[in-house]
Design an enzyme around this catalytic site. Structure first.
Site, PDB file in Angstrom:
ATOM      1  N   GLY A  20       0.772  -1.239   0.000  1.00  0.00           N
ATOM      2  CA  GLY A  20       0.000   0.000   0.000  1.00  0.00           C
ATOM      3  C   GLY A  20       0.801   1.287   0.000  1.00  0.00           C
ATOM      4  CB  SER A  21       4.090   2.360  -1.310  1.00  0.00           C
ATOM      5  OG  SER A  21       4.061   2.155  -2.700  1.00  0.00           O
ATOM      6  CG  ASN A  22       0.945   3.569  -5.757  1.00  0.00           C
ATOM      7  OD1 ASN A  22       1.139   4.614  -6.373  1.00  0.00           O
ATOM      8  ND2 ASN A  22       1.647   2.472  -5.976  1.00  0.00           N
ATOM      9  CG  LEU A  93      -2.784  -8.286  -6.121  1.00  0.00           C
ATOM     10  CD1 LEU A  93      -1.811  -9.245  -5.454  1.00  0.00           C
ATOM     11  CD2 LEU A  93      -2.238  -7.847  -7.473  1.00  0.00           C
ATOM     12  CG  ASN A 110      -5.674  -0.707 -12.003  1.00  0.00           C
ATOM     13  OD1 ASN A 110      -5.308  -0.801 -10.832  1.00  0.00           O
ATOM     14  ND2 ASN A 110      -5.173  -1.467 -12.954  1.00  0.00           N
ATOM     15  CG  HIS A 112      -0.642  -2.170 -15.666  1.00  0.00           C
ATOM     16  ND1 HIS A 112      -1.013  -3.372 -15.093  1.00  0.00           N
ATOM     17  CD2 HIS A 112       0.306  -2.458 -16.590  1.00  0.00           C
ATOM     18  CE1 HIS A 112      -0.307  -4.339 -15.656  1.00  0.00           C
ATOM     19  NE2 HIS A 112       0.487  -3.826 -16.562  1.00  0.00           N
ATOM     20  CG  ASP A 153      -4.264  -4.642 -16.722  1.00  0.00           C
ATOM     21  OD1 ASP A 153      -4.591  -3.960 -15.741  1.00  0.00           O
ATOM     22  OD2 ASP A 153      -3.488  -5.619 -16.651  1.00  0.00           O
ATOM     23  CD  GLU A 182       3.111   2.326  -9.621  1.00  0.00           C
ATOM     24  OE1 GLU A 182       2.733   1.498 -10.445  1.00  0.00           O
ATOM     25  OE2 GLU A 182       3.312   2.050  -8.423  1.00  0.00           O
TER      26      GLU A 182
END
Ligand code: GRF
Length: 202
Positions: A20-22, A93, A110, A112, A153, A182
């Site tokens: 969960g760094s984003n 995921l 999302n 990617h 995607d 990101e």
């Protein structure tokens, strides 16, 4: 309808499965935002690091298992109850069920870690992506932020940013470069999307 909601803050639910760094970066970016708030962190793993980030940022969490996510509409009910207007996937995921996509059509984003449409689809996540990019001797990689539809995607691309893949790059070094991109761009793209799309409808 959006006009009324814009008087209040736009409410986002972040879905994440892992470290969960984003997600943390998004929580911090919107912490004191006058018009947007992160109202919920949805997670399918009770041991995920991202839950600690949510707790430290005082963000409500909902934890569920795969079976519940697909078998019932309970998560959808939580989203409706909390008046969530936008879903942001940040390392989530599980494939989002069609019923949720239909309910939040063009309202699920999302990120990617490659330049879609290349290196996307089922099984293309995390280090698998970066390994494939290096194995195929790509000279550039990057990030793609896109809308989510029923196919992995596949949704409309909103933003892409490139990074050079150098001869000395490893999957790990490439992953680190991409993570920086990101963190730099995802919150801003979310914010711009809200103002350009949701606000236009008000
Ligand atoms: C990111 O690389 C993102 O592109 C992908 O999942 C990863 C999540 O990383 N969808 P983190 O858990 O936010 O560090």
């Amino acid at each position: 309808m959006w006009k009324i909601l814009f008087v209040e803050k736009v409410k986002i639910a972040v879905f994440a499965s892992g470290s969960g760094s984003n997600a943390l970066n998004i929580f911090n970016y919107f912490k004191n935002h006058p018009q947007i708030e992160i109202s919920l962190l949805a997670c399918n793993r009770s041991d995920a690091e991202v839950l600690k980030h949510a707790q430290s940022c005082c963000i409500d969490t909902v934890v569920f298992n795969k079976a519940t996510f697909y078998a019932e509409e309970s998560i959808l009910h939580v989203l409706k109850e909390k008046q969530i207007q936008l879903i942001v996937l940040a390392g989530f995921l599980l494939k989002v069920p069609d019923v949720m996509i239909a309910s939040y059509r063009d309202r699920i984003l999302n990120i990617h870690p490659a330049l879609l449409p290349k290196f996307g689809g089922k099984g293309m996540y995390g280090m698998h992506v970066h390994k494939a990019v290096i194995e195929q001797n790509e000279k550039v990689s990057g990030i793609t932020i896109h809308l989510v539809d029923e196919i992995y995607d596949n949704g409309k691309i909103l933003f892409r940013e490139k990074v050079d893949v150098l001869p000395e790059d490893t999957p790990e070094s490439l992953a680190a470069k991409i993570k920086i991109l990101e963190h730099k761009h995802y919150p801003e793209v979310i914010e711009k999307f809200i103002f350009s799309t949701l606000k236009k409808e008000s």
